[in-house]
Scaffold this motif. Structure first.
Motif, short mmCIF file in Angstrom:
data_model
loop_
_atom_site.label_atom_id
_atom_site.label_comp_id
_atom_site.label_asym_id
_atom_site.label_seq_id
_atom_site.Cartn_x
_atom_site.Cartn_y
_atom_site.Cartn_z
N LEU A 10 -64.64 14.70 36.09
CA LEU A 10 -64.28 14.54 34.69
C LEU A 10 -63.01 15.30 34.34
N VAL A 11 -62.82 16.48 34.91
CA VAL A 11 -61.58 17.23 34.68
C VAL A 11 -60.39 16.42 35.19
N GLY A 12 -60.54 15.81 36.36
CA GLY A 12 -59.46 14.96 36.90
C GLY A 12 -59.16 13.78 36.00
N ILE A 13 -60.21 13.15 35.49
CA ILE A 13 -60.02 12.01 34.59
C ILE A 13 -59.30 12.47 33.32
N MET A 14 -59.71 13.62 32.80
CA MET A 14 -59.07 14.14 31.58
C MET A 14 -57.59 14.42 31.83
N GLY A 15 -57.26 14.91 33.01
CA GLY A 15 -55.86 15.14 33.36
C GLY A 15 -55.07 13.84 33.39
N ARG A 16 -55.67 12.80 33.93
CA ARG A 16 -55.01 11.50 33.96
C ARG A 16 -54.84 10.94 32.54
N LEU A 17 -55.85 11.16 31.70
CA LEU A 17 -55.75 10.72 30.30
C LEU A 17 -54.61 11.45 29.58
N ALA A 18 -54.49 12.73 29.86
CA ALA A 18 -53.48 13.56 29.19
C ALA A 18 -52.07 13.05 29.44
N ASP A 66 -54.55 15.56 25.83
CA ASP A 66 -53.64 16.63 26.26
C ASP A 66 -54.07 17.99 25.71
N ARG A 67 -54.98 18.01 24.75
CA ARG A 67 -55.45 19.28 24.17
C ARG A 67 -56.67 19.83 24.90
N PHE A 68 -57.24 19.04 25.79
CA PHE A 68 -58.41 19.51 26.54
C PHE A 68 -57.99 20.62 27.50
N ASP A 69 -58.78 21.70 27.51
CA ASP A 69 -58.51 22.85 28.38
C ASP A 69 -59.76 23.13 29.19
N SER A 70 -59.71 22.83 30.48
CA SER A 70 -60.89 23.01 31.34
C SER A 70 -61.28 24.47 31.52
N GLU A 71 -60.40 25.39 31.14
CA GLU A 71 -60.73 26.81 31.21
C GLU A 71 -61.63 27.23 30.04
#
Length: 185
Positions: A10-18, A66-71
């Motif tokens: 999911l983190v990878g997908i979110m990066g692609r979305l960003a 782009d505002r999602f922060d996996s940290e």
């Protein structure tokens, strides 16, 4: 798939979305829509409203990926929070239109899958969150769990617990600060 693997995907997908990859939105929808629909349906208790809100959730995710922060949060936590907030907003709109339904009725909506809290509890983040929640006093735990996992508005929670709205807001704010400090350790 292990919880850590699911999170990494999911983190990878979110990066692609960003970066605007449209295919990533479809993949995210496929992996998360059932759970997010459950969150919306539990709060709204209306299938059509829940479907509309779910669409709004994914539009929001597309615009704000782009505002999602996996940290700071796991993807499913971030997504469930958006779904919860959009559902509560819609519930307020419905109430203003005169079709208000009691929040307690939403508890009767069945969903065979785990809710947002159960999903988080299954992950490492969830285990850590449970530990930190357990360090809070009982009224604060109840208030945070009801508001963030039960889909109950602050106003409804104040009414249910028979305490002033300001007390609920302060209790939750202080509790969230303590949670943030605990999770940062």
């Amino acid at each position: 798939m292990q919880p850590d693997q699911g999170r990494a995907v999911l983190v990878g997908i979110m990066g692609r979305l960003a970066v605007g990859e449209q295919d990533a939105l479809g993949e995210l929808y496929q992996r998360t829509s059932a759970k997010l629909f459950g969150v919306c349906l539990r709060i709204l208790n209306d299938r059509e409203e829940a479907e509309d809100v779910l669409q709004d959730v994914y539009l929001t995710v597309w615009r704000r990926a782009d505002r999602f922060d996996s940290e700071r949060a796991s993807p499913i936590t971030w997504l469930a929070t958006i779904a919860r907030n959009r559902s509560i907003d819609r519930l307020r709109q419905i109430g203003r239109r005169g079709g208000e339904r009691p929040m307690e009725a939403a508890a009767d909506v069945a969903d065979a899958g785990p809710d947002a809290f159960e999903l988080m509890a299954a992950s490492d983040d969830g285990r850590r969150l449970r530990e930190c929640l357990g360090a809070l006093d009982a009224p604060t735990q109840t208030s945070i769990a009801s508001a963030f996992y039960g889909g109950i508005t602050y106003e409804q929670l104040a009414e249910r617990l028979r305490v002033p709205l300001g007390t609920i807001k302060s209790r939750i704010r202080r509790g969230l600060i303590k949670l943030r400090e605990c999770l940062a350790q």
